[in-house]
Scaffold this active site. Structure first.
Site, PDB file in Angstrom:
ATOM      1  N   ASP A  47       0.814  -1.227   0.000  1.00  0.00           N
ATOM      2  CA  ASP A  47       0.000   0.000   0.000  1.00  0.00           C
ATOM      3  C   ASP A  47       0.840   1.266   0.000  1.00  0.00           C
ATOM      4  O   ASP A  47       0.554   2.210  -0.737  1.00  0.00           O
ATOM      5  CB  ASP A  47      -0.924   0.015   1.225  1.00  0.00           C
ATOM      6  CG  ASP A  47      -2.098  -0.928   1.064  1.00  0.00           C
ATOM      7  OD1 ASP A  47      -2.086  -1.748   0.117  1.00  0.00           O
ATOM      8  OD2 ASP A  47      -3.035  -0.845   1.881  1.00  0.00           O
ATOM      9  N   ASN A  89      -5.858  -2.262  -3.532  1.00  0.00           N
ATOM     10  CA  ASN A  89      -6.994  -2.170  -2.611  1.00  0.00           C
ATOM     11  C   ASN A  89      -6.602  -1.303  -1.425  1.00  0.00           C
ATOM     12  O   ASN A  89      -7.003  -1.553  -0.297  1.00  0.00           O
ATOM     13  CB  ASN A  89      -7.433  -3.568  -2.172  1.00  0.00           C
ATOM     14  CG  ASN A  89      -8.782  -3.538  -1.462  1.00  0.00           C
ATOM     15  OD1 ASN A  89      -9.451  -2.503  -1.420  1.00  0.00           O
ATOM     16  ND2 ASN A  89      -9.167  -4.661  -0.892  1.00  0.00           N
ATOM     17  N   ASP A 308      -9.597  -0.989  12.725  1.00  0.00           N
ATOM     18  CA  ASP A 308      -8.665  -2.024  12.257  1.00  0.00           C
ATOM     19  C   ASP A 308      -8.374  -3.057  13.341  1.00  0.00           C
ATOM     20  O   ASP A 308      -7.846  -4.139  13.050  1.00  0.00           O
ATOM     21  CB  ASP A 308      -7.357  -1.392  11.762  1.00  0.00           C
ATOM     22  CG  ASP A 308      -7.572  -0.575  10.493  1.00  0.00           C
ATOM     23  OD1 ASP A 308      -8.706  -0.553   9.983  1.00  0.00           O
ATOM     24  OD2 ASP A 308      -6.609   0.056  10.019  1.00  0.00           O
ATOM     25  N   GLU A 336     -11.227  -3.844   3.332  1.00  0.00           N
ATOM     26  CA  GLU A 336     -10.681  -4.751   2.318  1.00  0.00           C
ATOM     27  C   GLU A 336     -11.680  -5.848   1.969  1.00  0.00           C
ATOM     28  O   GLU A 336     -11.733  -6.345   0.854  1.00  0.00           O
ATOM     29  CB  GLU A 336      -9.368  -5.377   2.811  1.00  0.00           C
ATOM     30  CG  GLU A 336      -8.168  -4.444   2.736  1.00  0.00           C
ATOM     31  CD  GLU A 336      -8.058  -3.485   3.890  1.00  0.00           C
ATOM     32  OE1 GLU A 336      -9.093  -3.107   4.491  1.00  0.00           O
ATOM     33  OE2 GLU A 336      -6.928  -3.067   4.204  1.00  0.00           O
ATOM     34  N   HIS A 379      -5.405  -8.704   4.639  1.00  0.00           N
ATOM     35  CA  HIS A 379      -4.241  -8.891   5.524  1.00  0.00           C
ATOM     36  C   HIS A 379      -4.619  -9.052   6.989  1.00  0.00           C
ATOM     37  O   HIS A 379      -4.065  -9.876   7.704  1.00  0.00           O
ATOM     38  CB  HIS A 379      -3.277  -7.709   5.343  1.00  0.00           C
ATOM     39  CG  HIS A 379      -3.898  -6.347   5.529  1.00  0.00           C
ATOM     40  ND1 HIS A 379      -3.212  -5.280   6.056  1.00  0.00           N
ATOM     41  CD2 HIS A 379      -5.152  -5.865   5.271  1.00  0.00           C
ATOM     42  CE1 HIS A 379      -4.000  -4.226   6.091  1.00  0.00           C
ATOM     43  NE2 HIS A 379      -5.166  -4.548   5.609  1.00  0.00           N
ATOM     44  N   ARG A 380      -5.607  -8.271   7.436  1.00  0.00           N
ATOM     45  CA  ARG A 380      -5.907  -8.304   8.879  1.00  0.00           C
ATOM     46  C   ARG A 380      -6.612  -9.605   9.274  1.00  0.00           C
ATOM     47  O   ARG A 380      -6.447 -10.097  10.386  1.00  0.00           O
ATOM     48  CB  ARG A 380      -6.735  -7.087   9.301  1.00  0.00           C
ATOM     49  CG  ARG A 380      -5.999  -5.792   9.007  1.00  0.00           C
ATOM     50  CD  ARG A 380      -6.304  -4.635   9.915  1.00  0.00           C
ATOM     51  NE  ARG A 380      -5.601  -3.463   9.415  1.00  0.00           N
ATOM     52  CZ  ARG A 380      -4.308  -3.200   9.650  1.00  0.00           C
ATOM     53  NH1 ARG A 380      -3.589  -3.995  10.410  1.00  0.00           N
ATOM     54  NH2 ARG A 380      -3.735  -2.122   9.145  1.00  0.00           N
ATOM     55  N   LYS A 405       0.132  -6.466   2.106  1.00  0.00           N
ATOM     56  CA  LYS A 405      -0.535  -5.154   2.001  1.00  0.00           C
ATOM     57  C   LYS A 405       0.024  -4.162   3.018  1.00  0.00           C
ATOM     58  O   LYS A 405       0.222  -2.995   2.716  1.00  0.00           O
ATOM     59  CB  LYS A 405      -2.044  -5.336   2.206  1.00  0.00           C
ATOM     60  CG  LYS A 405      -2.854  -4.075   1.967  1.00  0.00           C
ATOM     61  CD  LYS A 405      -4.340  -4.377   2.047  1.00  0.00           C
ATOM     62  CE  LYS A 405      -5.175  -3.231   1.468  1.00  0.00           C
ATOM     63  NZ  LYS A 405      -5.308  -2.086   2.338  1.00  0.00           N
TER      64      LYS A 405
HETATM   65  O1  LIG Z   1      -6.271   7.273   7.523  1.00  0.00           O
HETATM   66  C1  LIG Z   1      -5.771   6.154   7.686  1.00  0.00           C
HETATM   67  O2  LIG Z   1      -4.527   5.974   7.623  1.00  0.00           O
HETATM   68  C2  LIG Z   1      -6.659   5.012   7.961  1.00  0.00           C
HETATM   69  C3  LIG Z   1      -7.965   5.226   8.393  1.00  0.00           C
HETATM   70  C4  LIG Z   1      -8.890   4.120   8.733  1.00  0.00           C
HETATM   71  O3  LIG Z   1      -9.891   4.057   7.736  1.00  0.00           O
HETATM   72  P1  LIG Z   1     -11.371   4.675   7.902  1.00  0.00           P
HETATM   73  O4  LIG Z   1     -11.264   6.081   8.292  1.00  0.00           O
HETATM   74  O5  LIG Z   1     -11.926   4.496   6.507  1.00  0.00           O
HETATM   75  O6  LIG Z   1     -12.102   3.848   8.924  1.00  0.00           O
HETATM   76  C5  LIG Z   1      -8.189   2.759   8.820  1.00  0.00           C
HETATM   77  O7  LIG Z   1      -9.139   1.732   8.755  1.00  0.00           O
HETATM   78  C6  LIG Z   1      -7.162   2.583   7.714  1.00  0.00           C
HETATM   79  O8  LIG Z   1      -6.481   1.358   7.835  1.00  0.00           O
HETATM   80  C7  LIG Z   1      -6.105   3.649   7.778  1.00  0.00           C
HETATM   81  C1  LIG Z   2      -8.642  -0.576   6.147  1.00  0.00           C
HETATM   82  C2  LIG Z   2      -7.336  -0.680   5.923  1.00  0.00           C
HETATM   83  O1  LIG Z   2      -6.654  -0.041   4.955  1.00  0.00           O
HETATM   84  P1  LIG Z   2      -7.125   0.849   3.728  1.00  0.00           P
HETATM   85  O2  LIG Z   2      -8.399   1.546   4.088  1.00  0.00           O
HETATM   86  O3  LIG Z   2      -5.987   1.798   3.529  1.00  0.00           O
HETATM   87  O4  LIG Z   2      -7.284  -0.082   2.558  1.00  0.00           O
HETATM   88  C3  LIG Z   2      -6.504  -1.512   6.828  1.00  0.00           C
HETATM   89  O5  LIG Z   2      -5.258  -1.451   6.697  1.00  0.00           O
HETATM   90  O6  LIG Z   2      -7.023  -2.245   7.663  1.00  0.00           O
END
Ligand SMILES: O=C(O)C1=C[C@@H](OP(=O)(O)O)[C@@H](O)[C@H](O)C1
Ligand SMILES: C=C(OP(=O)(O)O)C(=O)O
Length: 419
Positions: A47, A89, A308, A336, A379-380, A405
C-alpha cells in the site's frame, strides 16, 4: 496455505516495521514540501509503495541515503500522470491521493482492484467539488474509478460527510494549505475512526502547518502555505503491534513490542485498554510496551475509533469467558472485505458462536477448534486468525501472502514467537 503450530509459554520481544498511516502521510507531505526531506523507517509494503509510485508518476523525484528515503519536495506543483493510476486495494492511497491529484496540472484517473471499485468515495468527491475541484466517479456509483481535475484550488467552506471513512477528512485536510482561500471544513456526519484525523493533524503540525479545530466538528487551515521540509522518522505500526499483544493475550504468555510509545497519536494503541479490561496486564515502558496474558473475560466495547483492531479483538474474544459485544463498527463493511461478516464466518468455522448485525460483532467465548481460514484477500483477517493458531491446533491460513498489504515481514516476525 500455511499451518500455524500452537506454542506454549511465549516470552518474546519483537520489533515491528513503521506505521502504514504515518508513512502514507509523511510521503505526501514530503512530496508537497518546499525542499529536501529524508524519511527513516518508512513502511515498505504494497500500500505505501502504491502511494509512493503515484507521487513519482506525478513528477516527484526521490533518492536513497543509506536506509533513508529522500524526497525532493515540489512545493505542490504536481503533474498529472497521463495514464490511469492503479492503487490496488489501498483505501488510504485512493482517498488521500484523490485529493492530492487535484494539485496536478491536468486530469488524473485513479482506479484499483475489483474490491476497491466497491469501496465508497462519493462523500469525498462531493467535498472536493465544493472546493472547486472536478471530481467524478466514472461509473456514477460513488466508487472508483474516479477522475480528478483541479489545479489552482479555490477552497472556501466544505461540508463533509465522514460517516463511512475518516480518510475523506484527512484527504481534504492534507491539501488545505495549498488552496487559494484556505479551507473551513464542517464535518456534517461522523467522523468515524477519529484518531486518524489526529494523526493527520500531527503530521501537518510536524511539517509546519497549523490547524485550528473545534473537536472533530470544524477545522480551519489558511491557504497559500507550503509544508516545510525536514527529516522524519516513522514510528512502529501500532495496528500491527496488536497481533503480537493478542498472541500473549490468547496464550497466556508475554510479548514486548519494542520502541512503541504509549504517547503516540496512533489510536490503535487503545486495543491495549481493551485487553486490560479483559484481564491482561500491560507495562508501558520507555523502550516498548509489554502485554502479559491472564485468564480472559468478555467485554462490551465501542470500537468506532479503532476499526482495524476489531478483527484482532474478535479473535481474542473467542477465548474469553462470556459474550463480547463490539459496537458501532458499521464502517468495517467497507474495508478490504466485509470484515464483520468475515470474522463471524471464520470464527463460526472454529466452532464459536459468533454473529454480526449491521454495526456490531457479537462473540460468545468458548473452546475454538482448528479450521481452514478463508482470508478474503484481507491482511488483517490473515494476521488475526494466525494468532488463534498459536493456541489451537489445526489452524490453516489460506493465501497467507495477503499480509504484504501492510506487513510483508509478518510471518518472519511471527516465527520469533516460537524461539
Ligand atoms: O487514515 C488512515 O490511515 C486510515 C484510516 C482508517 O480508515 P477509515 O477512516 O476508513 O475507517 C483505517 O481503517 C485505515 O487502515 C487507515
Ligand atoms: C482498512 C485498511 O486499509 P485501507 O483503508 O488503507 O485499505 C486496513 O489497513 O485495515
Amino acid at each position: 496455505m500455511i499451518e500455524i503450530k500452537p506454542v506454549k509459554n511465549i516470552d518474546a520481544a519483537v520489533s515491528i516495521p513503521g506505521s502504514k498511516s504515518f508513512t502514507h502521510r509523511i510521503l505526501i507531505a514530503s512530496a508537497l514540501s518546499d525542499g529536501l526531506c529524508s524519511i527513516a523507517n518508512m513502511l515498505e509494503s504494497e500500500d505505501t509503495l502504491l502511494t509512493l509510485s503515484t507521487l513519482k508518476q506525478m513528477g516527484v523525484k526521490t533518492g536513497k541515503d543509506k536506509e533513508k528515503l529522500i524526497i525532493h519536495g515540489t512545493g505542490g506543483a504536481l503533474k498529472s500522470p497521463g495514464k490511469e493510476i492503479h492503487l490496488g486495494n489501498s483505501g488510504t492511497s485512493m482517498r488521500l491521493m484523490a485529493a492530492v491529484a487535484a494539485l496536478g496540472d491536468g486530469a488524473s484517473v485513479l482506479t484499483g482492484t475489483e474490491r476497491m471499485k466497491q469501496r465508497p468515495i462519493g462523500d469525498l468527491l462531493e467535498g472536493l467539488e465544493q472546493m472547486g475541484i472536478s471530481a467524478k466517479s466514472l461509473n456514477n456509483n460513488g466508487c472508483p474509478p474516479i477522475e480528478i481535475k483541479g489545479k489552482n484550488i479555490k477552497g472556501g467552506t466544505v461540508n463533509l460527510k465522514c460517516a463511512v471513512s475518516s480518510q475523506y477528512l484527512s484527504a481534504v485536510l492534507l491539501i488545505a494549505p495549498y488552496t487559494m482561500q484556505g479551507l473551513e471544513i464542517n464535518v456534517i456526519q461522523g467522523p468515524v475512526s477519529r484518531p486518524y484525523i489526529d494523526m493527520t493533524i500531527d503530521i501537518m503540525n510536524k511539517f509546519g502547518i497549523n490547524v485550528k479545530r473545534q473537536g472533530y466538528e470544524k477545522f480551519q487551515v489558511q491557504g497559500k502555505q507550503v509544508y516545510k521540509s525536514g527529516n522524519y522518522t516513522v514510528e512502529p505500526d501500532a495496528s500491527n503491534a496488536g497481533y503480537f499483544w493478542a498472541a500473549a493475550a490468547v496464550t497466556g504468555g508475554r510479548v514486548k513490542v519494542r520502541d512503541i510509545s504509549a504517547g503516540s497519536s496512533q489510536g490503535d494503541l487503545n486495543l491495549l485498554k481493551c485487553f486490560e479490561n479483559m484481564g491482561c496486564q500491560v507495562a508501558r515502558e520507555k523502550d516498548g510496551i509489554t502485554l502479559s496474558g491472564r485468564p480472559l473475560k468478555a467485554i462490551d466495547v465501542d470500537m468506532a475509533d479503532i476499526p482495524d483492531m476489531v478483527p484482532t479483538l474478535g479473535v481474542v474474544a473467542a477465548f474469553a469467558k462470556g459474550t463480547t459485544i463490539i459496537r458501532n463498527v458499521a464502517h468495517l463493511k467497507a474495508k478490504e472485505c466485509d470484515r464483520l461478516s468475515a470474522v463471524a464466518a471464520e470464527l463460526s468455522k472454529m466452532g464459536i458462536d459468533a454473529k454480526c448485525t449491521d454495526d456490531e460483532l457479537i462473540i460468545k467465548g468458548g473452546n475454538p477448534n482448528g479450521a481452514e481460514i478463508e482470508t478474503y484477500d484481507d491482511h488483517r483477517i490473515a494476521m488475526c486468525f494466525a494468532v488463534a493458531g498459536l493456541k489451537v491446533p489445526g489452524v490453516y491460513i489460506k493465501n497467507e501472502e495477503c499480509v504484504n498489504k501492510s506487513f510483508p515481514s509478518f510471518w518472519n516476525v511471527f516465527e520469533q514467537l516460537y524461539l
